[in-house]
Design an enzyme around this catalytic site. Structure first.
Site, PDB file in Angstrom:
ATOM      1  N   ASP A 130     -54.378 -45.750 -18.208  1.00  0.00           N
ATOM      2  CA  ASP A 130     -53.693 -46.252 -17.026  1.00  0.00           C
ATOM      3  C   ASP A 130     -52.523 -45.327 -16.695  1.00  0.00           C
ATOM      4  O   ASP A 130     -51.740 -44.976 -17.580  1.00  0.00           O
ATOM      5  CB  ASP A 130     -53.153 -47.661 -17.275  1.00  0.00           C
ATOM      6  CG  ASP A 130     -54.240 -48.720 -17.254  1.00  0.00           C
ATOM      7  OD1 ASP A 130     -55.395 -48.365 -16.942  1.00  0.00           O
ATOM      8  OD2 ASP A 130     -53.931 -49.880 -17.532  1.00  0.00           O
ATOM      9  N   ARG A 178     -60.724 -44.595 -12.139  1.00  0.00           N
ATOM     10  CA  ARG A 178     -60.387 -45.805 -11.388  1.00  0.00           C
ATOM     11  C   ARG A 178     -59.451 -45.389 -10.255  1.00  0.00           C
ATOM     12  O   ARG A 178     -58.451 -44.699 -10.482  1.00  0.00           O
ATOM     13  CB  ARG A 178     -59.695 -46.820 -12.289  1.00  0.00           C
ATOM     14  CG  ARG A 178     -59.278 -48.110 -11.560  1.00  0.00           C
ATOM     15  CD  ARG A 178     -58.300 -48.933 -12.377  1.00  0.00           C
ATOM     16  NE  ARG A 178     -58.882 -49.315 -13.651  1.00  0.00           N
ATOM     17  CZ  ARG A 178     -58.166 -49.474 -14.762  1.00  0.00           C
ATOM     18  NH1 ARG A 178     -56.871 -49.261 -14.773  1.00  0.00           N
ATOM     19  NH2 ARG A 178     -58.763 -49.836 -15.890  1.00  0.00           N
TER      20      ARG A 178
END
Length: 324
Positions: A130, A178
């Site tokens: 992330d 992502r």
């Protein structure tokens, strides 16, 4: 943008983060957090898997500046990896380099990450890095590149509000990515500031990676974006196994189920742990419309949405002061 900045401010408030760990679950945080223990997380994953929904699991953590905290986070994540393997769950890992020691020592962080990625690699489990704020961006990419020399089960996030994201999505097109809009307050010399500019770049990045990339995770709760992607993949004959939709645990539950029923790959971002507050506030900052999706579950049903968030922050602050 004022509301967005407000949520970002709240997410970075250490006093409120600390208070939320003590009182958050009593205030209904379980609506957006999939448990605080490993057995609870495993059960949440199993329930979603039954609905043909996969999961990416995030062990929540903020403000990690001690090696002992980073080591504890690493051990928690290793336990999740082991549980995914042992229980044969349809799930993978999402982690933040800062939680594993990036703000302490780069080499220390790398070794923690390598231990996680190596175990996940043995079990054929994907690990997603992330991305956080801009000051951590390039060091996080460096960690990713270094680990990718040995392991091919790693990927990351591209944030649409950064000017350089168009360059980065081309650079990392051979990674599973992502695509998100971005959830931190960034200066105007590195990031788009207007919603229109961010939205346009977001769609551009999604389309590029769908056409040229390895695998695309489209992280959004916006039905307009989802409908756009449905039409785009149809027009360009992009098979379903090249992409998935992602949403956060507790957000738009019916839409998540509907997309899975329609045959699209769907993945729920599954956070767990007591350290939920900063995560939740950034999700609201990323798209303030998200307030309407979860506030009724987290706060009193008759409470005004925006006031409810502010009141909760105030209450957490007051509770923390009383404990001192």
């Amino acid at each position: 943008m004022v509301l967005r900045d407000f949520f970002i401010y709240l997410s970075e408030n250490k006093l409120l983060n600390s208070a939320a760990q003590k009182y958050g679950l009593k205030m209904g945080a379980q609506s957006v957090v999939a448990g605080t223990s490993l057995p609870e997380v495993v059960q949440s994953i199993k329930e979603l898997n039954k609905a043909n929904i996969s999961c990416t699991v995030d062990n929540l953590g903020e403000f990690v500046y001690e090696k002992s905290e980073a080591t504890a986070a690493k051990n928690n994540i290793l336990a999740v990896v082991q549980a995914i393997h042992d229980e044969q769950l349809d799930a993978h890992i999402s982690l933040k380099p800062s939680q594993l020691g990036l703000d302490i020592d780069y080499a220390f962080c790398y070794e923690n990450l390598k231990e996680i990625v190596e175990l996940a690699y043995q079990y054929n489990i994907f690990v997603n890095f992330d991305m956080e704020n801009y000051e951590r961006l390039h060091s996080s990419f460096e960690l990713l590149e270094e680990l990718h020399k040995e392991f091919d089960n790693v990927g990351t996030v591209i944030q649409a509000y950064f000017f350089e994201s168009e360059e980065n999505i081309e650079k990392y097109k051979n990674f599973r990515l992502r695509i998100v809009k971005g959830a931190y307050k960034e200066p105007e010399n590195v990031a788009y500031q207007s919603k229109g500019d961010i939205d346009r770049n977001y769609l551009k990045l999604i389309e590029y990676h769908l056409l040229h990339g390895k695998f695309t995770s489209i992280a959004t709760h916006d039905h307009n974006v989802i409908n756009h992607v449905k039409q785009f993949v149809k027009q360009h004959n992009i098979p379903n196994d090249k992409f998935e939709f992602q949403m956060l645990y507790g957000f738009r539950k019916e839409m998540q189920l509907d997309l899975a029923r329609e045959g699209y790959n769907f993945c729920t971002y599954l956070p767990f742990g007591n350290d939920w507050y900063g995560y939740f506030m950034r999700r609201l900052a990323e798209r303030p419309q998200n307030v309407a999706l979860v506030t009724k579950q987290v706060f009193n049903k008759n409470t005004n949405l925006a006031i409810g968030i502010g009141a909760a922050a105030f209450a957490l602050g007051r509770l923390s002061k009383k404990r001192k």
